[in-house]
Write a protein that holds these residues in place. Structure first.
Motif, short mmCIF file in Angstrom:
data_model
loop_
_atom_site.label_atom_id
_atom_site.label_comp_id
_atom_site.label_asym_id
_atom_site.label_seq_id
_atom_site.Cartn_x
_atom_site.Cartn_y
_atom_site.Cartn_z
N GLY A 86 81.48 -38.44 34.24
CA GLY A 86 82.84 -38.44 34.75
C GLY A 86 83.83 -38.14 33.63
N LEU A 87 84.78 -37.25 33.91
CA LEU A 87 85.78 -36.89 32.91
C LEU A 87 87.17 -36.92 33.53
CD1 LEU A 87 86.54 -35.77 30.08
CD2 LEU A 87 86.30 -33.48 31.04
N ASN A 88 88.06 -37.66 32.88
CA ASN A 88 89.46 -37.70 33.28
C ASN A 88 90.21 -36.66 32.43
OD1 ASN A 88 92.27 -38.41 33.43
ND2 ASN A 88 91.66 -40.38 34.29
N SER A 89 90.53 -35.51 33.02
CA SER A 89 91.15 -34.42 32.26
C SER A 89 92.54 -34.81 31.75
CB SER A 89 91.23 -33.15 33.11
OG SER A 89 91.97 -33.38 34.29
N ALA A 90 93.27 -35.61 32.52
CA ALA A 90 94.59 -36.06 32.07
C ALA A 90 94.46 -36.96 30.85
CB ALA A 90 95.31 -36.79 33.20
N GLY A 91 93.47 -37.85 30.87
CA GLY A 91 93.23 -38.73 29.73
C GLY A 91 92.81 -37.95 28.49
N ALA A 92 91.94 -36.94 28.70
CA ALA A 92 91.50 -36.12 27.57
C ALA A 92 92.67 -35.35 26.96
CB ALA A 92 90.42 -35.15 28.04
N SER A 93 93.56 -34.81 27.81
CA SER A 93 94.73 -34.09 27.32
C SER A 93 95.69 -35.02 26.58
CB SER A 93 95.46 -33.42 28.50
OG SER A 93 94.63 -32.45 29.12
N PHE A 94 95.85 -36.24 27.12
CA PHE A 94 96.72 -37.23 26.47
C PHE A 94 96.21 -37.56 25.08
CE2 PHE A 94 97.47 -41.70 25.43
CZ PHE A 94 98.85 -41.77 25.48
N ASN A 95 94.92 -37.81 24.95
CA ASN A 95 94.35 -38.16 23.65
C ASN A 95 94.45 -37.00 22.66
OD1 ASN A 95 93.73 -40.69 24.58
ND2 ASN A 95 91.54 -40.34 24.79
N PHE A 201 94.89 -47.09 45.87
CA PHE A 201 95.99 -46.16 45.65
C PHE A 201 95.83 -45.40 44.34
CE2 PHE A 201 100.26 -45.48 43.76
CZ PHE A 201 100.73 -44.54 44.66
N VAL A 202 95.53 -46.11 43.26
CA VAL A 202 95.39 -45.47 41.96
C VAL A 202 94.22 -44.50 41.97
CG1 VAL A 202 94.88 -45.86 39.52
CG2 VAL A 202 96.47 -47.37 40.70
N THR A 203 93.11 -44.89 42.58
CA THR A 203 91.93 -44.02 42.64
C THR A 203 92.24 -42.73 43.39
OG1 THR A 203 90.49 -45.97 42.59
CG2 THR A 203 89.50 -43.90 43.31
N ARG A 204 93.00 -42.84 44.47
CA ARG A 204 93.37 -41.63 45.23
C ARG A 204 94.24 -40.70 44.39
NH1 ARG A 204 94.56 -45.36 49.37
NH2 ARG A 204 96.78 -44.87 49.22
N LEU A 205 95.18 -41.27 43.64
CA LEU A 205 96.05 -40.45 42.80
C LEU A 205 95.27 -39.75 41.70
CD1 LEU A 205 99.27 -42.63 42.30
CD2 LEU A 205 98.98 -40.63 43.77
N LYS A 206 94.29 -40.43 41.14
CA LYS A 206 93.52 -39.89 40.03
C LYS A 206 92.53 -38.82 40.48
CE LYS A 206 91.60 -42.91 37.34
NZ LYS A 206 90.80 -44.10 37.02
N ASP A 207 92.25 -38.74 41.76
CA ASP A 207 91.20 -37.84 42.24
C ASP A 207 91.46 -36.38 41.86
OD1 ASP A 207 88.80 -37.33 43.70
OD2 ASP A 207 90.01 -36.57 45.36
N ALA A 208 92.72 -36.02 41.68
CA ALA A 208 93.07 -34.63 41.35
C ALA A 208 92.63 -34.25 39.94
CB ALA A 208 94.57 -34.41 41.50
N PHE A 209 92.52 -35.22 39.03
CA PHE A 209 92.17 -34.86 37.65
C PHE A 209 90.96 -35.61 37.11
CE2 PHE A 209 94.44 -38.68 36.43
CZ PHE A 209 95.58 -38.69 37.22
N VAL A 210 90.19 -36.24 37.99
CA VAL A 210 88.90 -36.84 37.58
C VAL A 210 87.79 -36.04 38.23
CG1 VAL A 210 87.39 -38.85 37.68
CG2 VAL A 210 89.83 -39.16 37.25
N SER A 211 86.86 -35.56 37.42
CA SER A 211 85.73 -34.78 37.94
C SER A 211 84.42 -35.49 37.61
CB SER A 211 85.73 -33.37 37.35
OG SER A 211 85.56 -33.42 35.95
N ILE A 212 83.48 -35.41 38.54
CA ILE A 212 82.14 -35.97 38.33
C ILE A 212 81.14 -34.83 38.41
CG2 ILE A 212 80.43 -37.66 39.09
CD1 ILE A 212 83.06 -38.97 38.29
N GLN A 213 80.34 -34.67 37.38
CA GLN A 213 79.37 -33.58 37.35
C GLN A 213 78.01 -34.09 36.91
OE1 GLN A 213 81.04 -30.58 34.78
NE2 GLN A 213 82.63 -30.00 36.23
N LEU A 214 76.97 -33.33 37.24
CA LEU A 214 75.64 -33.64 36.75
C LEU A 214 75.57 -33.37 35.24
CD1 LEU A 214 73.37 -32.18 39.57
CD2 LEU A 214 73.83 -34.58 39.10
#
Length: 215
Positions: A86-95, A201-214
């Motif tokens: 799982g990767l939070n692209s917003a979090g990665a960009s913030f860091n 609510f927070v999980t729904r908002l984050k769905d746009a920038f959290v991706s889950i991949q193999l």
């Protein structure tokens, strides 16, 4: 003097709010995984396994933890080890922005945590259908199917956390509920699980920038 204390209090509150918000929105959590994979937290169920039927109470949006019945004749596919990332692209960009502007000095205090998370799991699933409910617990299923407050769903796949304890992590149900059309060819209304499960609510908002991949 009192104005100084007020200013400090406001600053502390603002910083605390920033830290909490940062961790909620910029990190990756189990709830993000469950939403993306269309699964249920295994902690909500007792000993989930493919072929088990559980009742879901529509109004309270909660599961009855104990299964109603275990199907017989369930054939399982070979155990499969799955790495999910799982990767939070917003979090990665913030860091990354934080590192470029302030350097490494403030990273331990200000950087978002758990931006990238890995789940190593064992996947246990149906290989083929044809299973049925034994007579000794069929009445438990029928009772809940007849109750308009409940939907009854059958476990299709269990993902175990790949640890020494092999603890279930999440559960995927068959997408539609059991009905008498399934049990004895009498027509009955079927519920769609995706219409019943509502992430926070927070999980729904984050769905746009959290991706889950193999992995």
């Amino acid at each position: 003097m009192w104005k100084r204390y007020v200013f400090l209090a406001v600053a502390v509150i603002a910083c605390t709010g920033f830290i909490i918000t940062r961790q909620q929105f910029l990190s990756t959590h189990d709830a993000d995984l469950f939403l993306d994979m269309k699964t249920v937290d295994a902690n909500e169920l007792h000993s989930p396994a493919p072929g088990k039927a559980y009742a879901f109470h529509e109004q309270s949006r909660t599961w009855e933890q104990t299964e109603l019945c275990q199907q017989i004749g369930v054939e399982l596919a070979p155990l499969e080890e799955i790495l999910l990332v799982g990767l939070n692209s917003a979090g990665a960009s913030f860091n990354e922005a934080l590192k470029e502007t302030l350097g490494d000095r403030f990273q331990p205090w200000l950087a978002a945590k758990n931006v990238r998370v890995e789940w190593l799991t064992n996947k246990i699933r149906y290989e083929r259908s044809g299973a049925k409910f034994p007579m000794e617990c069929l009445s438990n299923v029928s009772e809940k199917v007849d109750d308009p407050q409940y939907g009854v769903f059958i476990v299709e796949t269990v993902y175990q956390a790949n640890t020494d304890r092999q603890k279930p992590l999440m559960v995927r149900f068959k997408p539609v509920s059991v009905s008498f059309a399934v049990l004895d060819d009498v027509a009955g209304e079927r519920l769609n699980l995706k219409d019943l499960l509502e992430p926070g609510f927070v999980t729904r908002l984050k769905d746009a920038f959290v991706s889950i991949q193999l992995g």
